[in-house]
Design a protein around this motif. Sequence first.
Motif, PDB file in Angstrom:
ATOM      1  N   HIS A  92       0.755  -1.242  -0.072  1.00 48.14           N
ATOM      2  CA  HIS A  92      -0.071   0.131   0.152  1.00 48.14           C
ATOM      3  C   HIS A  92       0.889   1.125  -0.024  1.00 48.14           C
ATOM      4  CE1 HIS A  92      -3.867  -2.075   0.785  1.00 48.14           C
ATOM      5  NE2 HIS A  92      -3.068  -2.795   1.724  1.00 48.14           N
ATOM      6  N   GLY A  93       0.764   2.329  -0.748  1.00 46.66           N
ATOM      7  CA  GLY A  93       1.313   3.438  -0.931  1.00 46.66           C
ATOM      8  C   GLY A  93       0.513   4.640  -1.298  1.00 46.66           C
ATOM      9  N   SER A  94       1.124   5.635  -0.942  1.00 44.72           N
ATOM     10  CA  SER A  94       0.477   6.948  -1.263  1.00 44.72           C
ATOM     11  C   SER A  94       1.448   8.143  -1.343  1.00 44.72           C
ATOM     12  CB  SER A  94      -0.514   7.402  -0.383  1.00 44.72           C
ATOM     13  OG  SER A  94      -0.183   7.530   0.999  1.00 44.72           O
ATOM     14  N   TYR A  95       0.987   9.120  -2.141  1.00 39.13           N
ATOM     15  CA  TYR A  95       1.776  10.554  -2.242  1.00 39.13           C
ATOM     16  C   TYR A  95       0.572  11.747  -1.774  1.00 39.13           C
ATOM     17  CZ  TYR A  95       5.769   9.127  -4.788  1.00 39.13           C
ATOM     18  OH  TYR A  95       7.021   8.979  -5.459  1.00 39.13           O
ATOM     19  N   LEU A  96       0.832  12.238  -0.889  1.00 37.60           N
ATOM     20  CA  LEU A  96      -0.072  13.377  -0.564  1.00 37.60           C
ATOM     21  C   LEU A  96       0.671  14.716  -0.585  1.00 37.60           C
ATOM     22  CD1 LEU A  96      -1.065  11.462   3.114  1.00 37.60           C
ATOM     23  CD2 LEU A  96      -2.381  11.317   0.765  1.00 37.60           C
ATOM     24  N   LEU A  97      -0.221  15.622  -1.173  1.00 35.13           N
ATOM     25  CA  LEU A  97       0.409  17.009  -1.600  1.00 35.13           C
ATOM     26  C   LEU A  97      -0.269  18.036  -0.774  1.00 35.13           C
ATOM     27  CD1 LEU A  97       1.358  14.825  -3.978  1.00 35.13           C
ATOM     28  CD2 LEU A  97       1.206  17.072  -5.362  1.00 35.13           C
ATOM     29  N   ALA A  98       0.287  18.898  -0.157  1.00 36.45           N
ATOM     30  CA  ALA A  98      -0.064  19.949   0.368  1.00 36.45           C
ATOM     31  C   ALA A  98       0.701  21.203   0.090  1.00 36.45           C
ATOM     32  CB  ALA A  98      -0.146  19.656   1.910  1.00 36.45           C
ATOM     33  N   GLU A  99      -0.281  22.454   0.052  1.00 35.25           N
ATOM     34  CA  GLU A  99       0.426  23.478  -0.251  1.00 35.25           C
ATOM     35  C   GLU A  99       1.423  23.716   0.931  1.00 35.25           C
ATOM     36  OE1 GLU A  99       0.367  25.516  -2.775  1.00 35.25           O
ATOM     37  OE2 GLU A  99      -1.231  24.150  -3.797  1.00 35.25           O
TER      38      GLU A  99
END
Length: 146
Positions: A92-99
């Motif tokens: 399981h993996g993820s990229y999370l983007l935030a300003e």
Amino acid sequence: MADRTSSSITIRAGKAEVMAVIADLEAYPKWASGIRDLTVQETGADGRARLARLTFDGGPFSDTVGLRYDWSGDDEAHWELVEQGGVVTGLHGSYLLAEAPGGGAVEVTYELAVDVRVPMIGMVRRKGEKRIIDSALKGLKRHVEG
């Protein structure tokens, strides 16, 4: 599935620009060390990958697995194992983007959890995940900012 390992990096670019690089799966071998091939097998209505096959060479292990991707605009990308490899039994993996504070940059958080057939002490597994994550984040930063 084991607990996830995560790390973050700040990239001087907009979310759309960073996510465009993340969503271009077939270009990963150019900037993500350890990935030999990533082939999109099916795309969703948004044109982004839904199913893909990943071949990697991760130090002591090499494998080919099938992954399913889910996208949330330019904010998140998640993937999970749908076809086990010879070594990898869960992923399981993820990229999370935030300003990023102050604007003009994006904080990218990569989370990863991998299970393998070979018995492995949790600390060793997390260290391997951390090495994969840090290498991917540095490669992403170089590719986007370069």
